[in-house]
Design a protein around this motif. Sequence first.
Motif, mmCIF file in Angstrom:
data_model
loop_
_atom_site.group_PDB
_atom_site.id
_atom_site.type_symbol
_atom_site.label_atom_id
_atom_site.label_comp_id
_atom_site.label_asym_id
_atom_site.label_seq_id
_atom_site.Cartn_x
_atom_site.Cartn_y
_atom_site.Cartn_z
ATOM 1 N N THR A 28 -17.220 12.743 -0.646
ATOM 2 C CA THR A 28 -17.304 14.138 -0.215
ATOM 3 C C THR A 28 -18.759 14.560 -0.066
ATOM 4 N N ASP A 29 -18.928 15.715 0.563
ATOM 5 C CA ASP A 29 -20.264 16.306 0.561
ATOM 6 C C ASP A 29 -20.406 17.112 -0.731
ATOM 7 N N ARG A 30 -21.472 17.856 -0.842
ATOM 8 C CA ARG A 30 -21.715 18.604 -2.082
ATOM 9 C C ARG A 30 -21.294 20.066 -1.942
ATOM 10 N N GLY A 31 -20.162 20.280 -1.295
ATOM 11 C CA GLY A 31 -19.624 21.629 -1.176
ATOM 12 C C GLY A 31 -19.214 22.154 -2.542
ATOM 13 N N ARG A 32 -19.228 23.485 -2.673
ATOM 14 C CA ARG A 32 -18.882 24.109 -3.959
ATOM 15 C C ARG A 32 -17.551 23.625 -4.503
ATOM 16 N N MET A 33 -16.562 23.540 -3.635
ATOM 17 C CA MET A 33 -15.237 23.184 -4.131
ATOM 18 C C MET A 33 -15.174 21.740 -4.624
ATOM 19 N N PHE A 34 -16.006 20.842 -4.064
ATOM 20 C CA PHE A 34 -16.021 19.451 -4.508
ATOM 21 C C PHE A 34 -16.782 19.267 -5.819
ATOM 22 N N GLU A 35 -17.703 20.182 -6.103
ATOM 23 C CA GLU A 35 -18.491 20.090 -7.331
ATOM 24 C C GLU A 35 -17.966 20.990 -8.451
ATOM 25 N N ALA A 36 -16.905 21.743 -8.177
ATOM 26 C CA ALA A 36 -16.338 22.622 -9.200
ATOM 27 C C ALA A 36 -15.880 21.793 -10.402
ATOM 28 N N ARG A 37 -16.161 22.275 -11.586
ATOM 29 C CA ARG A 37 -15.830 21.558 -12.815
ATOM 30 C C ARG A 37 -14.341 21.209 -12.875
ATOM 31 N N SER A 38 -13.492 22.159 -12.482
ATOM 32 C CA SER A 38 -12.041 21.919 -12.541
ATOM 33 C C SER A 38 -11.630 20.797 -11.590
ATOM 34 N N PHE A 39 -12.238 20.737 -10.389
ATOM 35 C CA PHE A 39 -11.905 19.686 -9.431
ATOM 36 C C PHE A 39 -12.406 18.325 -9.910
ATOM 37 N N VAL A 40 -13.644 18.284 -10.395
ATOM 38 C CA VAL A 40 -14.215 17.022 -10.887
ATOM 39 C C VAL A 40 -13.378 16.486 -12.045
ATOM 40 N N GLN A 41 -12.962 17.356 -12.943
ATOM 41 C CA GLN A 41 -12.142 16.946 -14.083
ATOM 42 C C GLN A 41 -10.770 16.454 -13.603
ATOM 43 N N TRP A 42 -10.167 17.144 -12.639
ATOM 44 C CA TRP A 42 -8.860 16.753 -12.103
ATOM 45 C C TRP A 42 -8.929 15.370 -11.462
ATOM 46 N N VAL A 43 -9.971 15.125 -10.669
ATOM 47 C CA VAL A 43 -10.143 13.818 -10.026
ATOM 48 C C VAL A 43 -10.320 12.738 -11.089
ATOM 49 N N SER A 44 -11.076 13.025 -12.116
ATOM 50 C CA SER A 44 -11.282 12.076 -13.212
ATOM 51 C C SER A 44 -9.965 11.766 -13.919
ATOM 52 N N GLU A 45 -9.151 12.792 -14.151
ATOM 53 C CA GLU A 45 -7.853 12.585 -14.799
ATOM 54 C C GLU A 45 -6.926 11.732 -13.943
ATOM 55 N N LEU A 46 -7.069 11.803 -12.622
ATOM 56 C CA LEU A 46 -6.277 10.962 -11.725
ATOM 57 C C LEU A 46 -6.712 9.498 -11.792
ATOM 58 N N GLY A 47 -7.928 9.263 -12.296
ATOM 59 C CA GLY A 47 -8.455 7.911 -12.356
ATOM 60 C C GLY A 47 -9.264 7.524 -11.132
ATOM 61 N N ALA A 48 -9.625 8.513 -10.331
ATOM 62 C CA ALA A 48 -10.426 8.260 -9.134
ATOM 63 C C ALA A 48 -11.886 8.598 -9.429
ATOM 64 N N ASP A 49 -12.772 8.082 -8.608
ATOM 65 C CA ASP A 49 -14.193 8.380 -8.726
ATOM 66 C C ASP A 49 -14.616 9.263 -7.560
ATOM 67 N N LEU A 50 -15.634 10.079 -7.786
ATOM 68 C CA LEU A 50 -16.217 10.916 -6.746
ATOM 69 C C LEU A 50 -17.561 10.334 -6.330
ATOM 70 N N HIS A 51 -17.805 10.307 -5.036
ATOM 71 C CA HIS A 51 -19.093 9.857 -4.514
ATOM 72 C C HIS A 51 -19.559 10.917 -3.521
ATOM 73 N N TYR A 52 -20.739 11.459 -3.762
ATOM 74 C CA TYR A 52 -21.266 12.519 -2.902
ATOM 75 C C TYR A 52 -22.195 11.937 -1.851
ATOM 76 N N ILE A 53 -22.078 12.471 -0.638
ATOM 77 C CA ILE A 53 -22.938 12.056 0.468
ATOM 78 C C ILE A 53 -23.590 13.293 1.079
#
Length: 177
Positions: A28-53
């Motif tokens: 993802t890019d570094r949009g607010r919604m992609f960097e929101a704590r709740s979203f980052v935590q949700w993605v982590s709980e799914l077992g996926a990784d986030l990579h910012y471009i």
Amino acid sequence: MYRQDASELQKVITQAISLFGVPKLLVTDRGRMFEARSFVQWVSELGADLHYITPEMHNSNGQVERYVRTVLKMLRVEAGHRNASWSESLWKLQLVLNITKQKTTRASPISLMIGTEATTPVIRSLVRDVAVSNPMNNREALREVNRNRAAELLRKNQENQDSLVNQSRHPNKHLRR
């Protein structure tokens, strides 16, 4: 998406996950919604990784970059000329791209993924069949043959593209110290 916030983003991504499963990596890019704590935590709980471009900057995979540009152009047409919400149009564009045979691989992405040409309801049932039971051996064998052929065609295309790009390049000059 009606609102560009983390909860709305989670709903959209949940729809994709219900069809294709949890991805290993979200780019993802570094949009607010992609960097929101709740979203980052949700993605982590799914077992996926986030990579910012950085948006609009090429990274390393030109084919993916080209694919993204195609999707963006299609979204602009839907949203700009047809006055449709891009989030409501995305599933149709995804379907079109998934069932369109690609020039290089001579196969559609959905064919390479699950071994059949299909539309949305059929894709869901096939993905469910693959996840729950043993798929038909013929479909699985055909999918593997198609994947191998696509990989070979992609390798040949890469070699051709490399040779075209490198035609006008000269070897580096080594400086003596």
